[in-house]
Structures are given as structure tokens and as C-alpha cells.
Design an enzyme around this catalytic site. Structure first.
Site: not given
Ligand code: 5RP
Length: 273
Positions: A173
């Protein structure tokens, strides 16, 4: 991939389309009671069946999600730092593999902080987690977290994603950026994007669409869904882009129409029958 690994992975990334809508509600693990996630049970309840998978910590899973839910779980297993602590990158593995198996996790999630003070420690965490996951057939999602001083550009994000894949992450991610295609092309495993800070709904839908156009396999989205005034309408609009390839205009119309319907139902409860 062996059968168990393949089976779990297919619960996260749909095998027919190669896409996913993961709902992220793990923010409290370092942010505490974030706006509109103060009561995780209430935030998660209307969205649970609309998400392909749910990303969260064991504490929120046990306390705030019914064990009878069929939504696959992406268990965040890294943590140990806080927004007011010494350094956000100082993370360790906080949940054992045995616990993840007991909780029937379909995937394990862990942050790496490339270029940060604790880079080595977080990369070691990832390697260890991949080794454990491989033993039991559980895939690992590497979260390429960005330190305050790090640029969110294709060079840096490409570096972090590639390192995550090289260490064995099954899915990564990251954030969308200019030249995102380069990030995806340099990463041999699926890349999904975080939504980041709350944007206007149309902008968040545009972000989703742009990321898919540039090769992302889907979203791991949190704030842009549950901080919306109409989270159900928003997740439906995001889903329609990811799974039905509709345009941003169509998705935004869907969001507006669903939001209007909800507000009409609120004003006239008898309309429900
Ligand atoms: C926090 C994360 C979150 O899950 C990720 O950033 C996704 O959430 P958002 O769309 O609110 O950014 O990993 O560390």
C-alpha cells in the site's frame, strides 16, 4: 503460492478482476480516537458488508466487529509508537502469528518507514512477518508509511514499494503521486493506494480513478470514506469505480443521489415503508 496462501490472497484481491476495496479503520493504533472513528463499532457497522476487506488492529476487531461477519480481515500487526511519541517509525510487531490465526486473519499488515531513523528495524519487522506468514499461508500487506520529512514522489514511493516486494510482501500500500505508473511498474506485486487526508468527495473519487488508470489494484481507504458526511454513499461510489469501472462523474452522481435518498429518508421516516 500454496493453497492456503492463494485462498487467503483471493479474499483480499478479487481473482477475477485483480481489484480490491479495503476499508481502513486502523488509525487509532497511533492516532487514538480520530475524528469520526471515536466509536469504531458505530463507524464500521454500516460499512462492513460493503467492504471487500477490513483493515484493523486486534483490539478493534475483538471489541467492535461481530465474529459472525464474513468480511475478510486484514490484521494490522505493527505498532508501538504514537503521534506524541519519540518517532512514529519506531514500530515493532505487536501481534503474534498464532493470534492472527486464532482471529482468522486473511492478511497481515505492517508499516515500513524507508528513509526514517528506524528504517532497518521496520524492514526487519517486515522480513520476519513474511517468514511467519509463509509458514502458515498468510499473505502480508506492507504499508509504505511516509515520515514528515519524506517527499511523496514516484522516486521515493517507488523505492519503498520495491523494497517491500523484494522482502516478500504480497501486496503493497502506498500513496498516489505524479508518475505513479513508474511506482507500479517497478513493483512486482499488486499496489493499492491509501486515501490520505479527507478530501472533498469528488476529489477522492478522482484520486481513486486516477490511481486505477495508473495501474493500482484498488484502494485501502479510510478517512475519505468514514469522515464523509455520507460514508455509505461514498463507499458505494468508490466500489463502483473499482469494480464497475464507472467514470468519476457517474460515481459522484451516485454519491449525490445516495446521499439525497438518505436525507429524504431521515426527514420522512414513513418513506422507508
Ligand atoms: C494508517 C494506515 C491507514 O490504514 C491508511 O493510511 C489508509 O487510510 P487513509 O485512507 O485514511 O489514509 O495505514 O497508518
Amino acid at each position: 503460492m500454496d493453497w492456503g496462501m492463494k485462498n487467503r490472497f483471493s479474499r483480499i484481491i478479487k481473482p477475477d478482476s485483480g481489484r480490491c476495496v479495503m476499508l481502513a479503520v486502523d488509525h487509532g493504533y497511533f492516532l487514538g480516537p480520530t475524528e469520526r472513528l471515536e466509536n469504531p463499532r458505530e463507524t464500521i457497522r454500516p460499512l462492513l458488508n460493503l467492504a471487500d476487506s477490513l483493515m484493523l488492529t486486534r483490539g478493534v476487531l475483538r471489541s467492535s466487529v461481530s465474529a459472525e461477519s464474513n468480511t475478510p480481515i486484514v490484521l494490522r500487526v505493527s505498532g508501538g509508537s504514537s503521534i506524541v511519541g519519540e518517532d512514529l517509525s519506531k514500530e515493532t510487531i505487536i501481534t503474534s502469528i498464532e493470534e492472527a490465526i486464532r482471529l482468522n486473519a486473511s492478511c497481515l499488515a505492517l508499516s515500513i518507514f524507508v528513509g526514517s531513523k528506524y528504517e532497518y528495524q521496520t524492514l526487519k519487522n517486515l522480513s520476519k512477518l513474511v517468514n511467519e506468514g509463509e509458514k502458515y499461508g498468510i499473505p502480508v500487506l506492507a504499508v509504505t508509511a511516509v515520515g514528515k520529512e519524506m517527499a511523496r514522489d514516484a522516486r521515493y514511493l517507488g523505492l519503498a514499494c520495491r523494497i517491500a516486494a523484494e522482502l516478500g510482501a504480497h501486496v503493497v500500500k502506498t500513496y498516489h503521486c505524479l508518475d505513479f505508473r513508474k511506482v507500479v511498474d517497478g513493483c512486482p506485486v499488486p499496489v493499492i493506494i491509501a486515501g490520505g487526508k479527507k478530501l472533498a468527495e469528488r476529489e477522492a473519487l478522482q484520486l481513486t480513478s486516477d490511481a486505477l488508470r495508473d495501474g493500482a489494484s484498488g484502494v485501502d481507504m479510510g478517512r475519505n470514506i468514514w469522515q464523509s458526511d455520507n460514508p455509505v454513499a461514498m463507499i458505494n461510489a468508490v466500489r463502483a469505480i473499482v469494480h464497475e469501472n464507472i467514470t468519476v462523474n457517474q460515481a459522484y452522481d451516485l454519491y449525490l443521489n445516495m446521499s439525497k435518498m438518505k436525507s429524504a429518508m431521515r426527514k420522512s421516516p414513513s418513506a422507508r415503508t
